[in-house]
Design a protein around this motif. Sequence first.
Motif, PDB file in Angstrom:
ATOM      1  N   ILE A   1       0.841  -1.202   0.000  1.00  0.00           N
ATOM      2  CA  ILE A   1       0.000   0.000   0.000  1.00  0.00           C
ATOM      3  C   ILE A   1       0.873   1.247   0.000  1.00  0.00           C
ATOM      4  O   ILE A   1       0.619   2.195  -0.752  1.00  0.00           O
ATOM      5  CB  ILE A   1      -0.982  -0.018   1.194  1.00  0.00           C
ATOM      6  N   ASP A   2       1.913   1.242   0.824  1.00  0.00           N
ATOM      7  CA  ASP A   2       2.832   2.390   0.856  1.00  0.00           C
ATOM      8  C   ASP A   2       3.480   2.632  -0.501  1.00  0.00           C
ATOM      9  O   ASP A   2       3.624   3.774  -0.937  1.00  0.00           O
ATOM     10  CB  ASP A   2       3.918   2.185   1.919  1.00  0.00           C
ATOM     11  N   LEU A   3       3.881   1.554  -1.187  1.00  0.00           N
ATOM     12  CA  LEU A   3       4.475   1.693  -2.520  1.00  0.00           C
ATOM     13  C   LEU A   3       3.481   2.286  -3.513  1.00  0.00           C
ATOM     14  O   LEU A   3       3.831   3.136  -4.331  1.00  0.00           O
ATOM     15  CB  LEU A   3       4.969   0.338  -3.025  1.00  0.00           C
ATOM     16  N   ARG A   4       2.248   1.853  -3.427  1.00  0.00           N
ATOM     17  CA  ARG A   4       1.227   2.384  -4.341  1.00  0.00           C
ATOM     18  C   ARG A   4       0.932   3.847  -4.047  1.00  0.00           C
ATOM     19  O   ARG A   4       0.774   4.643  -4.959  1.00  0.00           O
ATOM     20  CB  ARG A   4      -0.046   1.544  -4.253  1.00  0.00           C
ATOM     21  N   VAL A   5       0.871   4.197  -2.771  1.00  0.00           N
ATOM     22  CA  VAL A   5       0.641   5.591  -2.389  1.00  0.00           C
ATOM     23  C   VAL A   5       1.770   6.468  -2.932  1.00  0.00           C
ATOM     24  O   VAL A   5       1.524   7.522  -3.515  1.00  0.00           O
ATOM     25  CB  VAL A   5       0.502   5.738  -0.856  1.00  0.00           C
ATOM     26  N   ALA A   6       3.008   6.014  -2.774  1.00  0.00           N
ATOM     27  CA  ALA A   6       4.161   6.774  -3.267  1.00  0.00           C
ATOM     28  C   ALA A   6       4.108   6.920  -4.782  1.00  0.00           C
ATOM     29  O   ALA A   6       4.358   8.005  -5.324  1.00  0.00           O
ATOM     30  CB  ALA A   6       5.457   6.102  -2.844  1.00  0.00           C
ATOM     31  N   ALA A   7       3.765   5.846  -5.480  1.00  0.00           N
ATOM     32  CA  ALA A   7       3.678   5.897  -6.940  1.00  0.00           C
ATOM     33  C   ALA A   7       2.573   6.858  -7.388  1.00  0.00           C
ATOM     34  O   ALA A   7       2.752   7.636  -8.329  1.00  0.00           O
ATOM     35  CB  ALA A   7       3.424   4.500  -7.510  1.00  0.00           C
ATOM     36  N   LEU A   8       1.448   6.819  -6.702  1.00  0.00           N
ATOM     37  CA  LEU A   8       0.342   7.711  -7.063  1.00  0.00           C
ATOM     38  C   LEU A   8       0.672   9.167  -6.741  1.00  0.00           C
ATOM     39  O   LEU A   8       0.320  10.075  -7.504  1.00  0.00           O
ATOM     40  CB  LEU A   8      -0.944   7.269  -6.360  1.00  0.00           C
ATOM     41  N   GLN A   9       1.374   9.405  -5.630  1.00  0.00           N
ATOM     42  CA  GLN A   9       1.788  10.777  -5.305  1.00  0.00           C
ATOM     43  C   GLN A   9       2.751  11.303  -6.356  1.00  0.00           C
ATOM     44  O   GLN A   9       2.649  12.461  -6.774  1.00  0.00           O
ATOM     45  CB  GLN A   9       2.429  10.830  -3.916  1.00  0.00           C
ATOM     46  N   HIS A  10       3.665  10.458  -6.815  1.00  0.00           N
ATOM     47  CA  HIS A  10       4.599  10.857  -7.873  1.00  0.00           C
ATOM     48  C   HIS A  10       3.829  11.198  -9.147  1.00  0.00           C
ATOM     49  O   HIS A  10       4.129  12.183  -9.820  1.00  0.00           O
ATOM     50  CB  HIS A  10       5.609   9.739  -8.136  1.00  0.00           C
ATOM     51  N   GLU A  11       2.837  10.390  -9.469  1.00  0.00           N
ATOM     52  CA  GLU A  11       2.043  10.643 -10.679  1.00  0.00           C
ATOM     53  C   GLU A  11       1.243  11.932 -10.543  1.00  0.00           C
ATOM     54  O   GLU A  11       1.107  12.692 -11.501  1.00  0.00           O
ATOM     55  CB  GLU A  11       1.115   9.454 -10.954  1.00  0.00           C
ATOM     56  N   ILE A  12       0.718  12.216  -9.360  1.00  0.00           N
ATOM     57  CA  ILE A  12      -0.014  13.462  -9.126  1.00  0.00           C
ATOM     58  C   ILE A  12       0.914  14.651  -9.336  1.00  0.00           C
ATOM     59  O   ILE A  12       0.539  15.639  -9.985  1.00  0.00           O
ATOM     60  CB  ILE A  12      -0.642  13.480  -7.715  1.00  0.00           C
ATOM     61  N   GLU A  13       2.142  14.560  -8.829  1.00  0.00           N
ATOM     62  CA  GLU A  13       3.120  15.641  -9.024  1.00  0.00           C
ATOM     63  C   GLU A  13       3.436  15.824 -10.503  1.00  0.00           C
ATOM     64  O   GLU A  13       3.534  16.948 -11.004  1.00  0.00           O
ATOM     65  CB  GLU A  13       4.405  15.339  -8.248  1.00  0.00           C
ATOM     66  N   ARG A  14       3.599  14.713 -11.226  1.00  0.00           N
ATOM     67  CA  ARG A  14       3.890  14.768 -12.663  1.00  0.00           C
ATOM     68  C   ARG A  14       2.736  15.425 -13.424  1.00  0.00           C
ATOM     69  O   ARG A  14       2.946  16.264 -14.306  1.00  0.00           O
ATOM     70  CB  ARG A  14       4.137  13.348 -13.183  1.00  0.00           C
ATOM     71  N   LEU A  15       1.520  15.063 -13.056  1.00  0.00           N
ATOM     72  CA  LEU A  15       0.343  15.660 -13.696  1.00  0.00           C
ATOM     73  C   LEU A  15       0.232  17.146 -13.379  1.00  0.00           C
ATOM     74  O   LEU A  15      -0.101  17.958 -14.248  1.00  0.00           O
ATOM     75  CB  LEU A  15      -0.930  14.930 -13.248  1.00  0.00           C
ATOM     76  N   ALA A  16       0.515  17.531 -12.142  1.00  0.00           N
ATOM     77  CA  ALA A  16       0.455  18.936 -11.746  1.00  0.00           C
ATOM     78  C   ALA A  16       1.477  19.760 -12.522  1.00  0.00           C
ATOM     79  O   ALA A  16       1.185  20.886 -12.966  1.00  0.00           O
ATOM     80  CB  ALA A  16       0.669  19.078 -10.246  1.00  0.00           C
TER      81      ALA A  16
END
Length: 66
Positions: free
Chosen positions: A30-45
């Motif tokens: 779950i932590d790995l997925r959260v980190a990956a999704l946060q990275h993707e959110i930053e990339r999208l922003a």
Amino acid sequence: MSLFPDDDRPKPKSVHEIGQDLSMLSLEEIDLRVAALQHEIERLAEARAKKAASRSAADAFFRKSD
């Protein structure tokens, strides 16, 4: 036209699928997925900010003078 259809290529496995059942995941997964999704959110922003700046520059350039 290509000799090899694009559909035959293996699709990359995503880290996370929206709405996926999470009950079988460990805390680490779950932590790995959260980190990956946060990275993707930053990339999208960042991509959104670049597009907004580009659009703003274009709007300023093409704005009619009254």
